[in-house]
Each structure stands twice: as structure tokens, then as C-alpha cells.
Motif scaffolding. Structure first.
Motif, mmCIF file in Angstrom:
data_model
loop_
_atom_site.group_PDB
_atom_site.id
_atom_site.type_symbol
_atom_site.label_atom_id
_atom_site.label_comp_id
_atom_site.label_asym_id
_atom_site.label_seq_id
_atom_site.Cartn_x
_atom_site.Cartn_y
_atom_site.Cartn_z
ATOM 1 N N GLU A 1 -12.964 -16.652 -40.848
ATOM 2 C CA GLU A 1 -11.735 -17.387 -40.530
ATOM 3 C C GLU A 1 -11.077 -16.817 -39.266
ATOM 4 O OE1 GLU A 1 -7.388 -18.367 -42.486
ATOM 5 O OE2 GLU A 1 -9.035 -17.809 -43.807
ATOM 6 N N ALA B 1 -13.097 -18.153 -36.349
ATOM 7 C CA ALA B 1 -12.900 -19.590 -36.161
ATOM 8 C C ALA B 1 -11.532 -19.898 -35.553
ATOM 9 C CB ALA B 1 -13.064 -20.324 -37.494
ATOM 10 N N ASN B 2 -10.528 -19.094 -35.865
ATOM 11 C CA ASN B 2 -9.169 -19.337 -35.388
ATOM 12 C C ASN B 2 -8.803 -18.500 -34.166
ATOM 13 O OD1 ASN B 2 -8.628 -21.220 -37.441
ATOM 14 N ND2 ASN B 2 -8.165 -19.566 -38.864
#
Length: 98
Positions: free
Chosen positions: A59, A62-63
């Protein structure tokens, strides 16, 4: 099986091995691109010893904000700028006290 100490990704590639077989390998994570040598200390090679502040999750990756571009190679910069003469080749100037 080796996983990435930074993001725990299971796909780790061997980039290079020592000229003396079995001494060390340079490994790289296929997700976060973290690279390490197998002879480095546990804080660089093992997830449980890797500093918490530098650990990543899928995460987090991805961010993440956009990765900055790699600047041009030094020789490309040198060819696009005027050539500077060395100090030895520059004309000598009188010293201010003269």
C-alpha cells in the motif's frame, strides 16, 4: 527463500555474484527495487531487524508520490555545456598587490 527486507516481496533477483563463488550476492527486490549484498548486517538483510521507519508495504508503494526522474549522465551534461579551460591554461592575472 529470500524475501525483501524492506517490503517483504517474494520476488528477489540476483544482480551480481562475487568473483569468488559463494562469498556474496547482490540482490534486488522486484517491487521496491531495494538492493543489498548478502554480507551486509541483519538490519539491511532481514525484515525483523530492518528499521521500522524504513519498512514499506504494498500500500505504501502504491500510494507513493511520483518517483523523480533520473538526471542525465554527467558526460551528457559535459557535452552540452561549453568547455572550461583549466586554471593552468588561463592567462595569468596580476596579483592585486602588484
Amino acid at each position: 527463500m529470500t524475501s525483501c527486507p524492506r517490503c517483504t516481496f517474494e520476488t528477489v533477483d540476483t544482480l551480481h555474484s562475487s568473483p569468488v563463488p559463494g562469498v556474496w550476492d547482490v540482490l534486488q527486490c522486484g517491487r521496491c527495487l531495494y538492493t543489498w549484498r548478502t554480507t551486509e548486517p541483519a538490519r539491511r538483510t532481514q525484515r525483523d531487524a530492518y528499521p521500522e521507519g524504513f519498512r514499506l508495504t504494498a500500500e505504501d508503494i502504491a500510494n507513493a508520490p511520483e518517483v523523480p526522474t533520473v538526471p542525465p549522465l554527467l558526460n551528457e551534461i559535459q557535452h552540452s555545456q561549453p568547455v572550461l579551460r583549466s586554471r593552468a591554461a588561463a592567462p595569468s592575472l596580476p596579483h592585486p598587490a602588484e
